[in-house]
Write an enzyme that holds these catalytic residues in place. Structure first.
Site, PDB file in Angstrom:
ATOM      1  N   CYS D 100       0.926  -1.283  -0.057  1.00 33.26           N
ATOM      2  CA  CYS D 100      -0.059  -0.183   0.151  1.00 33.26           C
ATOM      3  C   CYS D 100       0.977   1.166  -0.092  1.00 33.26           C
ATOM      4  O   CYS D 100       1.499   1.428   0.929  1.00 33.26           O
ATOM      5  CB  CYS D 100      -0.741  -0.066   1.180  1.00 33.26           C
ATOM      6  SG  CYS D 100      -1.662   1.506   1.732  1.00 33.26           S
ATOM      7  N   CYS D 104      -2.854   7.484  -2.093  1.00 33.34           N
ATOM      8  CA  CYS D 104      -4.148   7.489  -2.768  1.00 33.34           C
ATOM      9  C   CYS D 104      -5.253   8.478  -1.940  1.00 33.34           C
ATOM     10  O   CYS D 104      -6.295   8.851  -2.225  1.00 33.34           O
ATOM     11  CB  CYS D 104      -4.843   6.134  -3.006  1.00 33.34           C
ATOM     12  SG  CYS D 104      -5.034   5.120  -1.756  1.00 33.34           S
ATOM     13  N   THR D 191      -3.789   4.854   7.551  1.00 38.49           N
ATOM     14  CA  THR D 191      -2.705   4.602   6.469  1.00 38.49           C
ATOM     15  C   THR D 191      -1.727   5.626   6.212  1.00 38.49           C
ATOM     16  O   THR D 191      -2.019   6.751   5.834  1.00 38.49           O
ATOM     17  CB  THR D 191      -3.465   4.136   5.044  1.00 38.49           C
ATOM     18  OG1 THR D 191      -4.440   3.128   5.108  1.00 38.49           O
ATOM     19  CG2 THR D 191      -2.508   3.920   4.108  1.00 38.49           C
ATOM     20  N   GLU D 257       0.293   1.568   9.015  1.00 38.03           N
ATOM     21  CA  GLU D 257      -0.884   1.945   9.625  1.00 38.03           C
ATOM     22  C   GLU D 257      -0.905   2.276  11.100  1.00 38.03           C
ATOM     23  O   GLU D 257       0.099   1.667  11.923  1.00 38.03           O
ATOM     24  CB  GLU D 257      -1.775   0.608   9.562  1.00 38.03           C
ATOM     25  CG  GLU D 257      -1.885   0.319   8.287  1.00 38.03           C
ATOM     26  CD  GLU D 257      -1.042  -0.442   7.640  1.00 38.03           C
ATOM     27  OE1 GLU D 257      -0.268  -1.101   8.626  1.00 38.03           O
ATOM     28  OE2 GLU D 257      -0.944  -0.578   6.290  1.00 38.03           O
ATOM     29  N   HIS D 292     -12.609   6.079  -3.329  1.00 43.07           N
ATOM     30  CA  HIS D 292     -11.623   5.216  -2.776  1.00 43.07           C
ATOM     31  C   HIS D 292     -11.708   3.646  -3.262  1.00 43.07           C
ATOM     32  O   HIS D 292     -10.761   2.978  -3.292  1.00 43.07           O
ATOM     33  CB  HIS D 292     -11.734   5.249  -1.211  1.00 43.07           C
ATOM     34  CG  HIS D 292     -10.352   4.805  -0.653  1.00 43.07           C
ATOM     35  ND1 HIS D 292      -8.987   5.225  -1.087  1.00 43.07           N
ATOM     36  CD2 HIS D 292     -10.082   3.884   0.487  1.00 43.07           C
ATOM     37  CE1 HIS D 292      -8.066   4.842  -0.112  1.00 43.07           C
ATOM     38  NE2 HIS D 292      -8.894   4.009   0.658  1.00 43.07           N
ATOM     39  N   TYR D 296      -9.048   0.507  -5.312  1.00 42.77           N
ATOM     40  CA  TYR D 296      -8.504  -0.830  -5.007  1.00 42.77           C
ATOM     41  C   TYR D 296      -8.365  -1.767  -6.169  1.00 42.77           C
ATOM     42  O   TYR D 296      -7.740  -2.671  -6.615  1.00 42.77           O
ATOM     43  CB  TYR D 296      -9.538  -1.389  -4.210  1.00 42.77           C
ATOM     44  CG  TYR D 296      -9.219  -0.801  -2.746  1.00 42.77           C
ATOM     45  CD1 TYR D 296      -8.202  -1.247  -1.996  1.00 42.77           C
ATOM     46  CD2 TYR D 296      -9.957   0.438  -2.250  1.00 42.77           C
ATOM     47  CE1 TYR D 296      -7.940  -0.953  -0.786  1.00 42.77           C
ATOM     48  CE2 TYR D 296      -9.779   0.753  -0.994  1.00 42.77           C
ATOM     49  CZ  TYR D 296      -8.831   0.261  -0.186  1.00 42.77           C
ATOM     50  OH  TYR D 296      -8.525   0.928   0.992  1.00 42.77           O
ATOM     51  N   CYS D 299      -4.733  -0.670  -7.277  1.00 42.51           N
ATOM     52  CA  CYS D 299      -3.718  -0.964  -6.606  1.00 42.51           C
ATOM     53  C   CYS D 299      -3.575  -2.302  -6.374  1.00 42.51           C
ATOM     54  O   CYS D 299      -2.371  -3.075  -6.081  1.00 42.51           O
ATOM     55  CB  CYS D 299      -3.683  -0.221  -5.432  1.00 42.51           C
ATOM     56  SG  CYS D 299      -5.000  -0.416  -4.046  1.00 42.51           S
ATOM     57  N   GLU D 447      -6.691  -5.408   3.859  1.00 42.48           N
ATOM     58  CA  GLU D 447      -7.101  -3.951   3.458  1.00 42.48           C
ATOM     59  C   GLU D 447      -7.894  -4.219   2.278  1.00 42.48           C
ATOM     60  O   GLU D 447      -8.839  -3.417   2.115  1.00 42.48           O
ATOM     61  CB  GLU D 447      -5.747  -3.119   3.134  1.00 42.48           C
ATOM     62  CG  GLU D 447      -6.094  -1.811   2.856  1.00 42.48           C
ATOM     63  CD  GLU D 447      -4.775  -1.108   2.356  1.00 42.48           C
ATOM     64  OE1 GLU D 447      -4.942  -1.098   1.135  1.00 42.48           O
ATOM     65  OE2 GLU D 447      -4.142  -0.447   2.911  1.00 42.48           O
TER      66      GLU D 447
END
Lengths: 483, 483, 483, 483
Positions: D100, D104, D191, D257, D292, D296, D299, D447
């Site tokens: 991650c 973003c 994050t 995190e 968001h 995903y 990513c 995640e």
């Protein structure tokens, strides 16, 4: 003309007098046969919606070849947006008919042949592209519906075409004449062949040296001498004979599949687009494949929309639609449906312009799309069965509801929530039954698996298309592996 | 008598003159109606196999109640082994008929009522068990086939029985007489009701104070005054009218489901096993549920066996059976099939002896079994479609094959490997089509989801049965959590 | 002795001074090493629970060979019930340790060698069974923990043993002496080898003519000269160095896997059970396979029970446990868990007595069991992650909770419902993290896929075991196909 | 400046002296801490790649607000193409870091706040948009990395914020001052908070009347007084302390995190974007959500690419890559990966221009995307484990390979095909272990489920977004149902 009305389309097919067989007998007028009518209604919708001002942008396009408006089903992609709209058009038609509308074959094959003939002419100095362009203009101007005949009978699948005991198990050239050629063989699971003006014939797989006679692509009119359309039997097809009854489920629309027999059919040279070039034979189904695999991301999503709507209504009619587990399952049906649609759209978005001047979809994603289509409708079906209830399998029918003797019982006991007539609930139950287990199931479930080839064909195709090196290099870079 | 032959069974049903309606009309002799005959053939197999020396151990048992041999479908479990054999018997019948053989209702309900009436008598001082034992002996001696009527019409599912606009939407007591009671309502999706000597009526769910009229269990003969069997329509059921044709797929066997209307049916007291005891109403479907959910681990595995066999043959007939991906898919079909069978067996193995003297399955595992049955056949179906090919949806039929005009084409082009007649391949394609999309699909696919209640009923039941504290304590102990 | 206490077991291993390497260095006393201790605790539970009066029936059995009570892990099946209890014992140990307790290798291999040696002696006139029986008595009397070494290093998997550039990639005989033989090679992923008194060496696959040196089965003591136990690294294994911290998740129990190197290890003849009989080599892993595949239906269900308990507690601690979707997901975790357990039980129930006098599981169902184990834990894991929440991936640890500076924040903000200490929630989060992503994941997730061979090995094995003809005949009979 | 180099970024963060805690203690320089460094490397890649000429089109954009080039992570969508490129940029960074990359959040939140503040100003006459635009320009010019803090601690999830025993369980306003406000609470699973210049604070859900204090959106610098970054523990995080070892798997990149505690943090008015307008509170997470959720699709596809590459290499290194079942499984990994990517792309393609002047993704498809992301990586993971082999769970490590004593054994026996050093195979095994079970698993697996909210949040959101009436009308039209 360029754009026919639905009525003109019907007339044009009626005039052809193609040889159509149902139940072993030739039917006198296919346009009047109860088994054929619903399939024509479906094909006709591709003409009807193109006349509808609301759908002009989606259903028609500007063709540089005839310099005018054409039905999008005859259009050669001029940009990414054309490929996106193809998927949206397919979803629309799936929504409106809840079955296979057949004519995507025209679009998907024309685009494949446009590229394939262009590539051959460049490489071989042939004139296939010129021939094809001439036919393309006719096709666009006359607004043809053209099917595609790829899937050969195949006989023993472990043998090559020339190894078969019967050389006709794969369609092949049996004679070369001065004015054309003669072909023999049969193509199975032919979508809408009897509703089409022409059929594009093409190999279903690559050919090897020695198999020249099997490397043939051409266009054959539906009423050609020696061409037989033998209607296949869908599950539950007898219900079509009782079209006034709501037991038919989808009272207006069905698909059409035939066994299409080429019993020494003559094809003039100007309709021949591949002739014995074995090394180019596989290119046509390859190019067609990704095009057609993308289409399913639209059409099956459209059929799913109908199934979702029917299931939601049935849940409302019985008062269960607010239960958390029902809501979750309804949402899940939508997720699965939109997933295949997303794959169809992305296949367009990631497409590209070729040096043929036309655009082409992303091959890899086209296969991804179809592989999802081959899986997810079964999950959607299971959810629909779960929500719709056991009555889906064994509801009384319209004659029961209207029976002087026991109609009162059926009306009384199949009623759901107040205010909704029993008949409405029953109609939807039969729609769902027909989509999942009746004559529409071939278009929704079986075709989702086998349309554009079986899943393993897509998996093999995909495996070859993946850029494995790129992925391997990512892993090597991260772990400092030097070769 | 104790054991009837299949012919004696047919005669016994024929004599009853039950009111059976098909297409809105009462049929004169159900035993001679083409739609009913295959369902009778199936039910009759439960008698026929019990006469077969090869299956004595599986199909019959020693009953301590009549001190003699009985058909296992009428047997009260005397040990774990009886519950294991139930699953094996169910698989056998599924294998032999490829559809729902209907009579497991007798076994599963009799065992539930045996326990339920015993528990009620102990708690309430009633005489239900005595009554039930008397009927049980008759049932065993006369070798009855008895259906079970649980699923009420239900109307608006968000309302309780007494809240419905129409009070008949759940079956209820409408009158008490000196010699018995009168009941009204309807039960849906009634498996084999017209093939049964009696039907056990029972609540489909627990009842609450104020709902006394809806707490009723009883036995009603199939030809009772006021009882109507309204045949439900399965997908593809019209093919039964053409029973000589292989297009029927499974030419001999089908299931039977009816809407069963109780229009003021009188029940004498000696056939009443629950009467207004609302707090005990839920116990009967609860006890029946796990019994019946276990059965599916056998019968659906049996139908799957046929589907697997047919699919394997089709693969062999087309020469694809040795391909690695086909072998993997065939193996996967077996794994899914055996998984539900394992669940059925384990449900028996983990059963226990109750203080009623009889044995009872493991409730938790019974629900696990059924939840797998509600999922896995869809996966098996998808694999069968994948392997059998697109022809599954649209093969020509027997009339095409035998047509003087085009039969030669069908025979030639649907042929697979050398040595196998085309007809054999076609027969199997129609068998698979019928199992997945035709009239057998209700017994294989729809019933797998909704038989013994929908999946959510099993999930709720299971949730209550789990020993959560035990599992929580395991985690607490491992992490040294003290409360 | 027959039954050792846990303490006696630990002492017996400590005395052995096996060569154990961690981080590239030989550790002085494995019994005192923080990485090894939790794995010993787990293995020791197989002794401890056998002393517990509550578990006598499950953990011990009567052995006819030494005519006395033995730990069930050393028992040769004398009936169906023994195989059922094996699965239950495995589930119990999974529940108590939440990891791989290693010793099922003793049971599963001993039963396989008992049969295999018996069959060889009958066929070949060898004395392997006599030898094995002698060792079996020792094993039972001394209550050994014996590992099994099958999985060879294998090098290039596309080459046979003799084709490998390095002949040692499969363990083989390098020398024959008068008193025994010398073997060389390595076995990977060796469960509990350093916690075992002996290791059974056996081929991992069938051998062919010319591969005689690779056909070897034997028993080798853990501290044999030339035997090296090289500890493998589990994900998250460093946490074991901080055993006082709840960040360890499962503070007491772990599995143990090593790379076990046989660097010219001598084996006396009386411990050799297969010697160059290539045609019998495959029989041992084949017999072992189904035995071991069944075990997973118990042990992984036990670990799942802990995961379910921990997940349920975390849901309760955050107040979400009554939400419908959480209840559905909890129920689903149970269904998946019980499904593999059902498969384990049915594999026992459908077992049979062999002419060796011992019982053997149902091979087909053993493979079905393992194939489900290879799939379902991933689904269970996903559900656990869904319910436990994102905090599962990134919770602060015990040092944070106890920090003078920021402990107050962690305590305050990670608190869930009133009345539950923050620490309890955190402990369970770490238990789940360790089961799914930490050092227990090897025993729950990786081993579920690869234990007793990879899924494709089970699929191939299953394919050969299916009675295809029976299934095909069912379909033929139904469709009147005569061969 | 507009575009910082990676070094400038690192310096800018180093200067901030944010309060970061690891293991309960404040670390002196986060930029030098072994646990933090890999997470910084990852965040820094968003700067580094923007400097790379090869990626200009993807990594940068023209901003009309500062009339110049900006990093795309700070860009407000000016067209469909911007949203498409976002997904592609996310996939690129996933491919390059396999974890991650954190930033973003900047893009997804800035676009949500741009719209939300605009809508509020229009409806309420507030000045939030003006404030936001001012900050946006600063953010673009200074090339900030800004995190987003939504997920409140929440305490007992069955209680509303004001019902919690501790009012701080949801972040809230505790004081209003003339120059700004003071907020208190904590946000979990933050994050990259310690790698960010600012954090956007926003509600995690809609608020109701009476919950005004909980309706707050703002921007808070990472080193604000009262702000504490408490590092969470990922599975396997200890390996980061041994960064020179290949046991770390992914030696350079990790996610970050934290538990982010706001202990009375002051926010000046010009950084406040929502203040007590409860009816607008839900709009921000709603707008952010779909943005968001789309990310995903990029990513996680990128991380999957690395996993696929590593798995393919491991298969090649052991000589199994040409086996049919391995090829099928590799293809399946690709299909699953591309499916989520297709969903991400389609979410962009079906987006639209809002009257705010900016573009916005398709909300429905954004949820479809994330729901697939929450499922498919577990399937990909299972396939990777299947292919990579059991060694994935227990390979010896670098110290073993380099041990003077036993390194020779490890090198010899872990070798695969000729020509590939053992070390290469081991490195890839550790990369896969780290992705699935080590410190990268939080970014890939956990995640994927919980990022942008848990799946049930997406399902609820989706349910509200579906145009059910449209689907119901399709079914009604087909069945001639008139309301």
């Amino acid at each position: 003309m360029a754009l026919m009305t639905a009525e003109q389309y019907r007339e044009s097919i009626r005039k052809m007098k193609s040889k159509v067989y149902i139940g072993g007998e030739r039917i006198s007028d296919p346009m009047d046969h109860p088994v054929v009518i619903p399939s024509q209604n479906t094909a006709a919708m591709t003409y009807e919606l193109a006349q509808n001002p609301q759908y002009q942008d989606l259903m028609t396009a500007y063709s540089p070849f005839i310099e005018g408006k054409v039905n999008r089903f005859t259009h050669i992609y001029q940009g990414i947006d054309d490929m996106v709209k193809k998927v949206k058009m397919a979803r629309l038609l799936g929504q409106v008919t809840a079955t296979c509308f057949q004519r995507c074959t025209t679009l998907d094959t024309a685009n494949a042949l446009f590229i394939a003939t262009n590539q051959m002419d460049k490489a071989l100095g042939t004139e296939y592209h010129k021939r094809f362009l001439a036919f393309l203009k006719e096709l666009q101007e006359k607004d043809y519906h053209i099917g595609v005949a790829m899937t050969d009978a195949k006989g023993d699948r472990s043998l090559r075409p020339t190894q078969q005991p019967d050389p006709d198990m794969w369609l092949h050239i049996v004679e070369e004449k001065s004015d054309g050629i003669v072909i023999r063989g049969a193509k199975t699971s032919q979508t809408g062949s009897a509703n089409a003006h022409y059929t594009f014939v093409a190999p279903t797989a690559g050919m090897r040296k020695g198999e020249e006679a099997y490397a043939i692509a051409a266009a054959v009119p539906g009423d050609a001498e020696g061409l037989y359309h033998i209607y296949g039997r869908n599950a539950g097809d007898d219900r079509k004979y009782d079209a006034h009854s709501f037991d038919m489920g989808n009272p207006k629309f069905s698909s059409q599949e035939t066994l299409l027999v080429f019993d020494n059919v003559f094809v003039p040279w100007d309709k021949v687009f591949l002739y014995k070039e074995v090394e180019w034979a596989g290119n046509i189904p390859f190019l067609f494949g990704a095009n057609h695999r993308q289409t399913y991301g639209g059409c099956k999503a459209g059929v799913s929309d109908v199934l979702i709507g029917a299931t939601k209504l049935v849940a409302e009619y019985t008062g269960i639609d607010k239960l958390p587990h029902i809501r979750d399952k309804m949402a899940e049906m939508v997720v699965l449906t939109e997933t295949i649609y997303c794959c169809g759209l992305a296949t367009a978005l990631e497409g590209e312009k070729l040096d043929t001047g036309s655009y082409y979809v992303n091959q890899l994603l086209g296969n991804v799309c179809k592989l999802n289509v081959a899986e997810l409708p079964f999950k959607i079906a299971r959810l629909a069965v779960d929500i719709a209830g056991g009555i889906l399998g064994d509801a009384p029918g319209e004659k029961d509801l209207k029976s002087p003797e026991i109609g009162k019982f059926v009306d009384k006991y199949l009623k759901g929530v107040a205010g909704v007539p029993t008949e409405n609930r029953m109609k939807l139950i039969y729609l769902i039954q027909t989509l999942l287990f009746g004559f529409n199931s071939v278009g929704y479930v079986v075709e989702s698996v086998h349309g554009a080839g079986p899943p393993q064909a897509q998996k093999s195709s995909l495996y070859r298309l993946v850029d494995w090196d790129h992925k391997k290099n990512l892993a090597k870079t991260l772990t400092n592996i030097k070769d």
